[in-house]
Design a protein around this motif. Structure first.
Motif, PDB file in Angstrom:
ATOM      1  N   ARG A 233      11.079  43.457  44.854  1.00 10.46           N
ATOM      2  CA  ARG A 233      10.903  45.043  45.356  1.00 10.46           C
ATOM      3  C   ARG A 233      11.317  45.787  44.298  1.00 10.46           C
ATOM      4  O   ARG A 233      12.433  45.971  44.038  1.00 10.46           O
ATOM      5  CB  ARG A 233      11.510  44.911  46.656  1.00 10.46           C
ATOM      6  CG  ARG A 233      11.160  45.893  47.842  1.00 10.46           C
ATOM      7  CD  ARG A 233      11.834  45.567  48.928  1.00 10.46           C
ATOM      8  NE  ARG A 233      11.303  44.465  49.797  1.00 10.46           N
ATOM      9  CZ  ARG A 233      11.774  44.435  50.923  1.00 10.46           C
ATOM     10  NH1 ARG A 233      12.624  45.152  51.577  1.00 10.46           N
ATOM     11  NH2 ARG A 233      11.290  43.620  51.690  1.00 10.46           N
ATOM     12  N   THR A 234      10.027  46.711  43.801  1.00 11.08           N
ATOM     13  CA  THR A 234      10.635  47.821  42.945  1.00 11.08           C
ATOM     14  C   THR A 234      10.647  49.198  43.605  1.00 11.08           C
ATOM     15  O   THR A 234      10.854  50.334  42.881  1.00 11.08           O
ATOM     16  CB  THR A 234       9.631  47.636  41.791  1.00 11.08           C
ATOM     17  OG1 THR A 234       8.063  48.032  42.322  1.00 11.08           O
ATOM     18  CG2 THR A 234       9.687  46.335  41.094  1.00 11.08           C
TER      19      THR A 234
ATOM     20  N   GLY B  32       1.941  51.684  49.975  1.00 13.61           N
ATOM     21  CA  GLY B  32       1.754  51.845  48.626  1.00 13.61           C
ATOM     22  C   GLY B  32       0.525  51.504  47.899  1.00 13.61           C
ATOM     23  O   GLY B  32       0.159  51.403  46.683  1.00 13.61           O
ATOM     24  N   GLN B  33      -0.594  51.075  48.661  1.00 14.19           N
ATOM     25  CA  GLN B  33      -1.614  50.736  48.072  1.00 14.19           C
ATOM     26  C   GLN B  33      -2.827  51.743  48.530  1.00 14.19           C
ATOM     27  O   GLN B  33      -2.886  52.518  49.557  1.00 14.19           O
ATOM     28  CB  GLN B  33      -2.283  49.242  49.013  1.00 14.19           C
ATOM     29  CG  GLN B  33      -1.504  48.390  48.621  1.00 14.19           C
ATOM     30  CD  GLN B  33      -0.943  47.927  47.268  1.00 14.19           C
ATOM     31  OE1 GLN B  33      -1.749  48.024  46.367  1.00 14.19           O
ATOM     32  NE2 GLN B  33       0.177  47.616  46.776  1.00 14.19           N
TER      33      GLN B  33
ATOM     34  N   GLY C 119       7.474  41.929  47.462  1.00 10.32           N
ATOM     35  CA  GLY C 119       8.316  41.785  48.454  1.00 10.32           C
ATOM     36  C   GLY C 119       8.379  43.000  49.498  1.00 10.32           C
ATOM     37  O   GLY C 119       8.988  43.088  50.568  1.00 10.32           O
ATOM     38  N   SER C 120       7.841  44.089  48.945  1.00  7.92           N
ATOM     39  CA  SER C 120       7.671  45.205  49.746  1.00  7.92           C
ATOM     40  C   SER C 120       6.653  45.154  50.914  1.00  7.92           C
ATOM     41  O   SER C 120       6.499  45.971  51.623  1.00  7.92           O
ATOM     42  CB  SER C 120       7.471  46.427  48.706  1.00  7.92           C
ATOM     43  OG  SER C 120       5.939  46.469  48.463  1.00  7.92           O
TER      44      SER C 120
ATOM     45  N   TYR D  27      15.608  41.272  40.313  1.00  5.36           N
ATOM     46  CA  TYR D  27      15.852  42.098  41.614  1.00  5.36           C
ATOM     47  C   TYR D  27      17.240  42.096  42.414  1.00  5.36           C
ATOM     48  O   TYR D  27      17.932  41.069  42.170  1.00  5.36           O
ATOM     49  CB  TYR D  27      14.691  41.423  42.349  1.00  5.36           C
ATOM     50  CG  TYR D  27      13.256  41.666  41.814  1.00  5.36           C
ATOM     51  CD1 TYR D  27      12.604  42.942  41.961  1.00  5.36           C
ATOM     52  CD2 TYR D  27      12.692  40.525  41.497  1.00  5.36           C
ATOM     53  CE1 TYR D  27      11.289  42.886  41.257  1.00  5.36           C
ATOM     54  CE2 TYR D  27      11.303  40.599  40.953  1.00  5.36           C
ATOM     55  CZ  TYR D  27      10.631  41.750  40.968  1.00  5.36           C
ATOM     56  OH  TYR D  27       9.384  41.894  40.607  1.00  5.36           O
ATOM     57  N   ALA D  28      17.179  42.977  43.149  1.00  2.50           N
ATOM     58  CA  ALA D  28      18.474  42.791  43.802  1.00  2.50           C
ATOM     59  C   ALA D  28      18.550  41.716  44.809  1.00  2.50           C
ATOM     60  O   ALA D  28      17.640  41.463  45.428  1.00  2.50           O
ATOM     61  CB  ALA D  28      18.334  44.171  44.718  1.00  2.50           C
ATOM     62  N   GLY D  29      19.593  40.954  44.756  1.00  5.26           N
ATOM     63  CA  GLY D  29      19.576  39.721  45.254  1.00  5.26           C
ATOM     64  C   GLY D  29      19.291  38.508  44.486  1.00  5.26           C
ATOM     65  O   GLY D  29      19.335  37.475  45.100  1.00  5.26           O
TER      66      GLY D  29
END
Length: 290
Positions: A286-287, A109-110, A202-203, A160-162
């Protein structure tokens, strides 16, 4: 007749001396103008760097999401002001090409964006030349002078999830505010822009990596941070040629393509409870599906 010859020779000598003196003065003036122009370019480049580059390359050019720019081989002069025999003559053209056209990164993603106007960016050719002048001749101790201040610190951190307990999220924010994290890092709608945006950290970073980093950033080896990392494993949806795999999606060092230098981030004084809470939250930040 003889007097005329003497007079002519004298006038010729005077004229010659005048031309020599004028040339010397003009040469000195040109050097002064050149030095002034260079200094103006460096100052302008420093401002542009603080606005557009600092978040990815670090306040001192040490590298962050992007590689280090404070490389000795890119400086034509040593710190003592003498010619740098190790100077890379091709560095100007290399930097200009990358800044102008952008460059794919080996992190998920960068992407180094293209900054030249004709490539869809925000900078013209003169701006880019100024950035290069700063990178090669400017002082890395001054970049924070033009850096933007943190904004929207009153905004809540994202869930976020979690990790969606509002009370725990509020506690995370209190810790990050008290330790100064959000003065440098953006997270959600608020924070600073002089260090990496953590909204999706987180990704690309595992819980173990985040914990080791927060515990002692300066101690993290260069080959375990920055552009030479890729979060590989089940979180990566597209295989990448040449990138090693790992069980559980832990970051793995890929071949060292770019140097990383000492980080600007200091060691934080955290309790074990504070550290574990931050790690738990950031590892779930994490998105995307990466």
């Amino acid at each position: 007749m003889r007097d005329k010859v003497v007079l002519g020779v004298t006038l010729a000598i005077v004229l010659l001396l005048t031309l020599v003196i004028y040339g010397a003065i003009d040469s000195q003036r040109a050097v002064g103008i050149s030095a002034t122009t260079t200094e103006a370019m460096i100052t302008k480049g420093q401002t542009i760097y603080a606005q557009y580059c600092i978040q990815c390359h670090g306040p001192r050019g040490e590298g962050c999401i992007g590689p280090a720019l404070n490389r000795p081989v890119w400086r034509p002069l040593t710190p003592d002001g003498v010619k740098n025999t190790a100077f890379d003559d091709g560095s100007h053209d290399f930097i200009k090409k990358v800044v102008s056209r952008g460059r794919a990164a080996n992190q998920p993603g960068q992407q180094m964006p293209a900054w030249l106007n004709s490539e869809g960016g925000a900078l013209n050719d003169e701006d880019i030349e100024s950035v290069i002048a700063f990178i090669q001749m400017g002082s890395w101790d001054k970049t924070l002078e033009g850096a933007a201040s943190a904004t929207n610190l009153n905004e809540p951190l994202p869930a976020y999830a979690g990790f969606d307990d509002v009370n725990q999220i509020a506690r995370v924010k209190d810790i990050m505010l008290s330790k100064g994290c959000l003065n440098c890092h953006a997270l959600g709608k608020g924070g600073g822009k002089i260090a990496a945006d953590l909204t999706d950290v987180g990704s690309r970073r595992s819980a173990d990596w985040i914990k080791r980093w927060i515990q002692n950033p300066p101690a993290m080896p260069a080959n375990e941070r920055g552009p030479n990392l890729w979060l590989v494993g089940p979180t990566v949806t597209v295989p990448v040629e040449g990138v090693p795999t790992a069980v559980g999606g832990a970051p793995v060092a890929t071949p060292q393509q770019f140097p990383m230098n000492n980080t600007f981030m200091p060691k934080l004084n955290l309790t074990d409870d504070e550290l574990n809470l931050l790690v738990d939250y950031l590892s779930k930040a994490r998105t995307s599906s990466r």
